[in-house]
Motif scaffolding. Structure first.
Motif, PDB file in Angstrom:
ATOM      1  N   VAL A  16       0.845  -1.198   0.000  1.00 47.61           N
ATOM      2  CA  VAL A  16       0.000   0.000   0.000  1.00 47.61           C
ATOM      3  C   VAL A  16       0.877   1.242   0.000  1.00 47.61           C
ATOM      4  O   VAL A  16       0.677   2.170  -0.787  1.00 47.61           O
ATOM      5  CB  VAL A  16      -0.965   0.015   1.210  1.00 47.61           C
ATOM      6  CG1 VAL A  16      -1.589   1.384   1.403  1.00 47.61           C
ATOM      7  CG2 VAL A  16      -2.052  -1.033   1.035  1.00 47.61           C
ATOM      8  N   LEU A  17       1.873   1.262   0.864  1.00 46.14           N
ATOM      9  CA  LEU A  17       2.737   2.439   0.944  1.00 46.14           C
ATOM     10  C   LEU A  17       3.564   2.614  -0.323  1.00 46.14           C
ATOM     11  O   LEU A  17       3.663   3.706  -0.868  1.00 46.14           O
ATOM     12  CB  LEU A  17       3.643   2.339   2.166  1.00 46.14           C
ATOM     13  CG  LEU A  17       2.916   2.417   3.505  1.00 46.14           C
ATOM     14  CD1 LEU A  17       3.888   2.170   4.653  1.00 46.14           C
ATOM     15  CD2 LEU A  17       2.205   3.735   3.680  1.00 46.14           C
ATOM     16  N   SER A  20       1.310   3.585  -3.376  1.00 43.28           N
ATOM     17  CA  SER A  20       0.704   4.905  -3.283  1.00 43.28           C
ATOM     18  C   SER A  20       1.730   6.023  -3.388  1.00 43.28           C
ATOM     19  O   SER A  20       1.378   7.166  -3.644  1.00 43.28           O
ATOM     20  CB  SER A  20      -0.089   5.034  -1.981  1.00 43.28           C
ATOM     21  OG  SER A  20       0.785   4.985  -0.874  1.00 43.28           O
ATOM     22  N   ARG A  77      -4.019   5.904   3.171  1.00 42.12           N
ATOM     23  CA  ARG A  77      -3.086   4.775   3.292  1.00 42.12           C
ATOM     24  C   ARG A  77      -3.300   4.042   4.607  1.00 42.12           C
ATOM     25  O   ARG A  77      -3.371   2.816   4.645  1.00 42.12           O
ATOM     26  CB  ARG A  77      -1.647   5.269   3.188  1.00 42.12           C
ATOM     27  CG  ARG A  77      -1.279   5.722   1.803  1.00 42.12           C
ATOM     28  CD  ARG A  77       0.152   6.270   1.779  1.00 42.12           C
ATOM     29  NE  ARG A  77       0.362   6.968   0.528  1.00 42.12           N
ATOM     30  CZ  ARG A  77       0.894   8.166   0.415  1.00 42.12           C
ATOM     31  NH1 ARG A  77       1.305   8.820   1.490  1.00 42.12           N
ATOM     32  NH2 ARG A  77       1.038   8.733  -0.764  1.00 42.12           N
ATOM     33  N   ILE A 115      -4.327   6.391  -5.883  1.00 35.19           N
ATOM     34  CA  ILE A 115      -3.889   5.456  -4.837  1.00 35.19           C
ATOM     35  C   ILE A 115      -4.618   4.132  -4.959  1.00 35.19           C
ATOM     36  O   ILE A 115      -4.014   3.057  -4.865  1.00 35.19           O
ATOM     37  CB  ILE A 115      -4.091   6.078  -3.438  1.00 35.19           C
ATOM     38  CG1 ILE A 115      -3.071   7.197  -3.227  1.00 35.19           C
ATOM     39  CG2 ILE A 115      -3.973   5.023  -2.344  1.00 35.19           C
ATOM     40  CD1 ILE A 115      -3.291   8.011  -1.972  1.00 35.19           C
ATOM     41  N   THR A 119      -3.013   0.216  -5.666  1.00 37.08           N
ATOM     42  CA  THR A 119      -3.019  -0.668  -4.509  1.00 37.08           C
ATOM     43  C   THR A 119      -3.551  -2.025  -4.947  1.00 37.08           C
ATOM     44  O   THR A 119      -4.735  -2.160  -5.256  1.00 37.08           O
ATOM     45  CB  THR A 119      -3.882  -0.065  -3.373  1.00 37.08           C
ATOM     46  OG1 THR A 119      -3.353   1.229  -3.047  1.00 37.08           O
ATOM     47  CG2 THR A 119      -3.871  -0.948  -2.143  1.00 37.08           C
TER      48      THR A 119
END
Length: 145
Positions: A16-17, A20, A77, A115, A119
């Motif tokens: 995810v981090l 994004s 996030r 984002i 993801t």
């Protein structure tokens, strides 16, 4: 939490981090104020139709109104990581319609869409029904593990 779940969670958090933070290329569809719709190739069209109709129960929600893009990205996030850890299947993200964004258009909407597309655990998303925010919100279907 079992070791397998902990590894999955750490991997999801990292993904995810990482995803994004990638470069923010804006999709023209995101900037027009129109409805958003996205699904991974393996997701059948019927699932997207059910999501659009609101057939999936929204288990968590986040409202990004009033946040800067930087604040909203961080909050989103964290929200996604938490939802994945809790094995949540469907969430609603309220990003607003960008009515106060002036000539820039709906900046939070564009950031949210970018984002979500990046993801991997996001299987599909669509603009919400009018009763749930219309083009100012999205329903998001997440991978259950």
């Amino acid at each position: 939490m079992s070791g397998r779940c902990a590894r999955f969670t750490r991997a999801d958090r990292a993904a995810v981090l990482r995803e994004s933070l990638d470069h923010d290329a804006a999709d023209p569809e995101q900037l027009t104020g129109e409805a958003l719709a996205f699904h991974r190739p393996q997701i059948p069209a019927a699932v997207l139709r059910r999501l659009r109709r609101g057939d999936y129960r929204v288990q968590r929600e986040i409202d990004l109104h009033g946040m800067t893009v930087v604040e909203a990205k961080l909050a989103l996030r964290e929200f996604l990581v938490s939802a994945l850890e809790q094995r949540v299947r469907c969430v609603r993200i309220v990003h607003g319609k960008g009515l106060r964004s002036g000539h820039r258009g709906p900046v939070l909407k564009a950031a949210v869409s970018t984002i979500l597309r990046r993801t991997g655990a996001v299987l599909a998303y669509v603009s919400a029904r009018p009763v749930d925010g219309g083009t100012g919100a999205v329903y998001v279907l997440l991978s259950s593990g």
